[in-house]
Structures are given as C-alpha cells and as structure tokens.
Design a protein around this motif. Structure first.
Motif, PDB file in Angstrom:
ATOM      1  N   LYS A 145       0.829  -1.212   0.000  1.00 20.21           N
ATOM      2  CA  LYS A 145       0.000   0.000   0.000  1.00 20.21           C
ATOM      3  C   LYS A 145       0.865   1.265   0.000  1.00 20.21           C
ATOM      4  CE  LYS A 145      -4.187  -1.758   2.234  1.00 20.21           C
ATOM      5  NZ  LYS A 145      -5.042  -1.712   3.447  1.00 20.21           N
ATOM      6  N   THR A 146       1.926   1.234   0.782  1.00 23.79           N
ATOM      7  CA  THR A 146       2.823   2.394   0.869  1.00 23.79           C
ATOM      8  C   THR A 146       3.481   2.680  -0.468  1.00 23.79           C
ATOM      9  OG1 THR A 146       3.268   1.960   3.207  1.00 23.79           O
ATOM     10  CG2 THR A 146       4.856   3.338   2.036  1.00 23.79           C
ATOM     11  N   LYS A 147       3.941   1.612  -1.134  1.00 24.47           N
ATOM     12  CA  LYS A 147       4.620   1.778  -2.426  1.00 24.47           C
ATOM     13  C   LYS A 147       3.633   2.236  -3.510  1.00 24.47           C
ATOM     14  CE  LYS A 147       8.561  -1.289  -1.655  1.00 24.47           C
ATOM     15  NZ  LYS A 147       9.529  -0.184  -1.734  1.00 24.47           N
ATOM     16  N   LEU A 148       2.413   1.734  -3.462  1.00 26.83           N
ATOM     17  CA  LEU A 148       1.399   2.165  -4.429  1.00 26.83           C
ATOM     18  C   LEU A 148       1.037   3.634  -4.213  1.00 26.83           C
ATOM     19  CD1 LEU A 148      -1.042  -0.903  -4.466  1.00 26.83           C
ATOM     20  CD2 LEU A 148       0.519  -0.220  -6.287  1.00 26.83           C
ATOM     21  N   LEU A 149       0.976   4.037  -2.945  1.00 25.16           N
ATOM     22  CA  LEU A 149       0.647   5.418  -2.600  1.00 25.16           C
ATOM     23  C   LEU A 149       1.714   6.383  -3.102  1.00 25.16           C
ATOM     24  CD1 LEU A 149      -1.540   6.998  -1.020  1.00 25.16           C
ATOM     25  CD2 LEU A 149      -0.070   6.846   0.983  1.00 25.16           C
ATOM     26  N   ALA A 150       2.968   5.928  -3.077  1.00 19.62           N
ATOM     27  CA  ALA A 150       4.082   6.788  -3.499  1.00 19.62           C
ATOM     28  C   ALA A 150       4.237   6.824  -5.022  1.00 19.62           C
ATOM     29  CB  ALA A 150       5.377   6.292  -2.857  1.00 19.62           C
ATOM     30  N   VAL A 154      -0.121   4.781 -10.558  1.00 10.03           N
ATOM     31  CA  VAL A 154      -1.257   3.991 -10.057  1.00 10.03           C
ATOM     32  C   VAL A 154      -2.168   4.835  -9.153  1.00 10.03           C
ATOM     33  CG1 VAL A 154      -1.944   1.942  -8.765  1.00 10.03           C
ATOM     34  CG2 VAL A 154       0.156   1.905 -10.135  1.00 10.03           C
ATOM     35  N   PRO A 155      -3.484   4.853  -9.432  1.00 13.43           N
ATOM     36  CA  PRO A 155      -4.432   5.562  -8.554  1.00 13.43           C
ATOM     37  C   PRO A 155      -4.692   4.711  -7.313  1.00 13.43           C
ATOM     38  CG  PRO A 155      -5.629   4.518 -10.355  1.00 13.43           C
ATOM     39  CD  PRO A 155      -4.174   4.223 -10.578  1.00 13.43           C
ATOM     40  N   SER A 156      -3.803   4.803  -6.325  1.00 14.41           N
ATOM     41  CA  SER A 156      -3.802   3.876  -5.185  1.00 14.41           C
ATOM     42  C   SER A 156      -5.089   3.881  -4.367  1.00 14.41           C
ATOM     43  CB  SER A 156      -2.615   4.187  -4.266  1.00 14.41           C
ATOM     44  OG  SER A 156      -2.682   5.520  -3.808  1.00 14.41           O
ATOM     45  N   ARG A 157      -5.797   4.997  -4.358  1.00 11.41           N
ATOM     46  CA  ARG A 157      -7.016   5.055  -3.536  1.00 11.41           C
ATOM     47  C   ARG A 157      -8.102   4.127  -4.080  1.00 11.41           C
ATOM     48  NH1 ARG A 157      -7.030   9.590  -6.597  1.00 11.41           N
ATOM     49  NH2 ARG A 157      -8.933  10.184  -7.699  1.00 11.41           N
ATOM     50  N   GLU A 181      -0.820  -3.215 -14.775  1.00 10.69           N
ATOM     51  CA  GLU A 181       0.470  -3.911 -14.833  1.00 10.69           C
ATOM     52  C   GLU A 181       1.484  -3.271 -13.888  1.00 10.69           C
ATOM     53  OE1 GLU A 181       1.498  -3.846 -18.964  1.00 10.69           O
ATOM     54  OE2 GLU A 181      -0.120  -5.228 -19.535  1.00 10.69           O
ATOM     55  N   ARG A 182       1.417  -1.952 -13.793  1.00 12.93           N
ATOM     56  CA  ARG A 182       2.322  -1.234 -12.886  1.00 12.93           C
ATOM     57  C   ARG A 182       2.057  -1.633 -11.429  1.00 12.93           C
ATOM     58  NH1 ARG A 182       7.154   1.481 -12.238  1.00 12.93           N
ATOM     59  NH2 ARG A 182       6.938   3.177 -10.736  1.00 12.93           N
ATOM     60  N   ALA A 183       0.795  -1.694 -11.054  1.00 11.24           N
ATOM     61  CA  ALA A 183       0.427  -2.080  -9.689  1.00 11.24           C
ATOM     62  C   ALA A 183       0.899  -3.495  -9.376  1.00 11.24           C
ATOM     63  CB  ALA A 183      -1.086  -1.978  -9.507  1.00 11.24           C
ATOM     64  N   SER A 185       3.394  -5.084 -10.782  1.00 13.57           N
ATOM     65  CA  SER A 185       4.856  -5.058 -10.720  1.00 13.57           C
ATOM     66  C   SER A 185       5.344  -4.541  -9.362  1.00 13.57           C
ATOM     67  CB  SER A 185       5.395  -4.173 -11.851  1.00 13.57           C
ATOM     68  OG  SER A 185       6.792  -4.036 -11.755  1.00 13.57           O
ATOM     69  N   ILE A 186       4.691  -3.488  -8.872  1.00 12.46           N
ATOM     70  CA  ILE A 186       5.068  -2.903  -7.579  1.00 12.46           C
ATOM     71  C   ILE A 186       4.840  -3.912  -6.452  1.00 12.46           C
ATOM     72  CG2 ILE A 186       4.380  -1.168  -5.859  1.00 12.46           C
ATOM     73  CD1 ILE A 186       3.873   0.745  -8.238  1.00 12.46           C
ATOM     74  N   ALA A 187       3.663  -4.553  -6.476  1.00  7.16           N
ATOM     75  CA  ALA A 187       3.334  -5.533  -5.434  1.00  7.16           C
ATOM     76  C   ALA A 187       4.301  -6.721  -5.471  1.00  7.16           C
ATOM     77  CB  ALA A 187       1.899  -6.019  -5.609  1.00  7.16           C
ATOM     78  N   GLY A 188       4.634  -7.170  -6.677  1.00 11.70           N
ATOM     79  CA  GLY A 188       5.519  -8.328  -6.824  1.00 11.70           C
ATOM     80  C   GLY A 188       6.940  -8.073  -6.351  1.00 11.70           C
ATOM     81  N   ALA A 189       7.331  -6.797  -6.324  1.00 10.53           N
ATOM     82  CA  ALA A 189       8.697  -6.445  -5.934  1.00 10.53           C
ATOM     83  C   ALA A 189       8.872  -6.319  -4.415  1.00 10.53           C
ATOM     84  CB  ALA A 189       9.093  -5.130  -6.602  1.00 10.53           C
ATOM     85  N   VAL A 190       7.771  -6.371  -3.672  1.00 14.57           N
ATOM     86  CA  VAL A 190       7.856  -6.236  -2.208  1.00 14.57           C
ATOM     87  C   VAL A 190       8.397  -7.526  -1.594  1.00 14.57           C
ATOM     88  CG1 VAL A 190       6.493  -5.970  -0.089  1.00 14.57           C
ATOM     89  CG2 VAL A 190       6.034  -4.512  -2.063  1.00 14.57           C
ATOM     90  N   LYS A 191       9.294  -7.365  -0.651  1.00  9.00           N
ATOM     91  CA  LYS A 191       9.932  -8.516  -0.007  1.00  9.00           C
ATOM     92  C   LYS A 191       8.884  -9.384   0.702  1.00  9.00           C
ATOM     93  CE  LYS A 191      13.618  -9.726   3.223  1.00  9.00           C
ATOM     94  NZ  LYS A 191      14.616  -9.225   4.196  1.00  9.00           N
TER      95      LYS A 191
END
Length: 204
Positions: A145-150, A154-157, A181-183, A185-191
């Motif tokens: 959520k933090t990475k999507l918000l930043a 991606v319209p994180s809300r 696809e961007r969302a 990719s971001i989620a997949g990169a989280v540890k």
C-alpha cells in the motif's frame, strides 16, 4: 367645462384600469416565475435524492451481504471484502476452500437487492499459517500500500490490497492496462511476496 371635467374623469378611470390590469399581470407573471423556480428546485432536489438513494442502496446491500457472510458459520468471512456498485456485488479476498467460495457467492446472490455477483475470491494456501505468518502478511500488505501510494502512475485510492500466506491480491478499478500492470509489478517487488493475483478491473 363640464365636458372637459368628464373627459378627465374618463381618462383617470381608463388609466386606473390599465394600472390595475398591469399590476395584476405583473403579479401573475411574478407568481408564474416563482412557481417555475419552485418546480425547478423541486426537480433538482428529486434528482439529487435519487442519487443519494442509489448510493444508500449500494451501501445497504454491502451491509446486508457482510451481515449474511458473518452469520454463515461455514464461511470464514474475515478475509472477504464486499464492494457494491449499482447492485452488482464483487467479492474479493481469500477463503479456506473452493466450497466456501461457492457458498459465499450463492449466499450473496440471495441477498435482497443484489443484481449480480462478481467472484474474485481465492482459496488460501493449504499449509497452516502461524501467528508470525499473519504478522508477515499484514506487513506485506502495508508495504504494498505504501509503495502504491508513493507511485505517480497507479491511482492507489482505488486499489485494494489483501495478503494471505504471502500471496497478494489486488482488486479495484484503474484507468488503463498500464496502471494494472504497474500495480502488479510494484506488489511483486515487495519482499516476502510469493505471487500476485491481479484482479484489478480496467475502466471501459
């Protein structure tokens, strides 16, 4: 002289009649305008009330579905989120078995006001999850959520994030495929993320 006085009297009467009729006409005109304004205002209020009623209707449906899921002992509803739009209900999240998913969908279809059900439920990994696992899932959800918000793309809300056993589910609505696809990719990169289930809908 008498004729002159008589003529003046007649003129006064005629002018008085004209003024009275003009006054009456003006009052009628003002009354008509007032009625039109009132009618327009009433129409606008009716229109806005219909919109509010529609919104409340969706909220009421969501509440009824959630209540029904909670009351169903055979369904673990803690990990199920409910979203309603114009009577169409979307179920997101994780359940323990495919049978639970089917029961949740069947139960939702029976709720008053539900027009259709979009099933985006996923079956949890069969391995037993420890308390530490739950903490990790919460941490993963928070980081995603933090990475999507930043992110500027991606319209994180409008993106909902849920995690179970390291599996992240993305649901909600985005403007285009690139954002989806961007969302992902971001989620997949989280540890700690094992995989990403991308259930994001792209606006038509």
């Amino acid at each position: 002289m008498k004729n002159s006085k008589f003529a003046r009297s007649m003129m006064a009467i005629v002018l008085g009649s004209v003024l009275v009729s003009t006054s009456v006409f003006a009052e009628e005109s003002l009354m008509d305008k007032a009625k039109n304004v009132a009618n327009d205002a009433g129409a606008k209020i009716d229109s806005s009330m219909k919109k509010v009623d529609g919104y409340m209707s969706d909220s009421a449906i969501t509440a009824r579905v959630k209540s029904a899921l909670v009351d169903a002992k055979a369904i673990q509803s803690n990990d199920i989120s409910v979203v309603t739009e114009k009577g169409a209900v979307t179920l997101n999240g994780f359940v323990s078995s495919q049978e639970q998913a089917e029961q949740a969908v069947t139960l939702t279809k029976g709720v008053d006001g539900v027009k259709s059900v979009n099933d985006k439920l996923h079956v949890k990994d069969g391995t037993k999850q420890s308390v530490g696992g739950y903490v990790d899932d919460s941490k993963i959800t928070g980081e995603v959520k933090t990475k999507l918000l930043a992110d500027d793309i991606v319209p994180s809300r409008h993106v909902k994030v849920e995690t179970s056993n390291g599996i992240v589910q993305l649901s909600g609505t985005v403007e285009n495929q690139a954002q989806s696809e961007r969302a992902q990719s971001i989620a997949g990169a989280v540890k700690g993320v094992k995989s990403v289930k991308n259930d994001l809908s792209v606006k038509p």
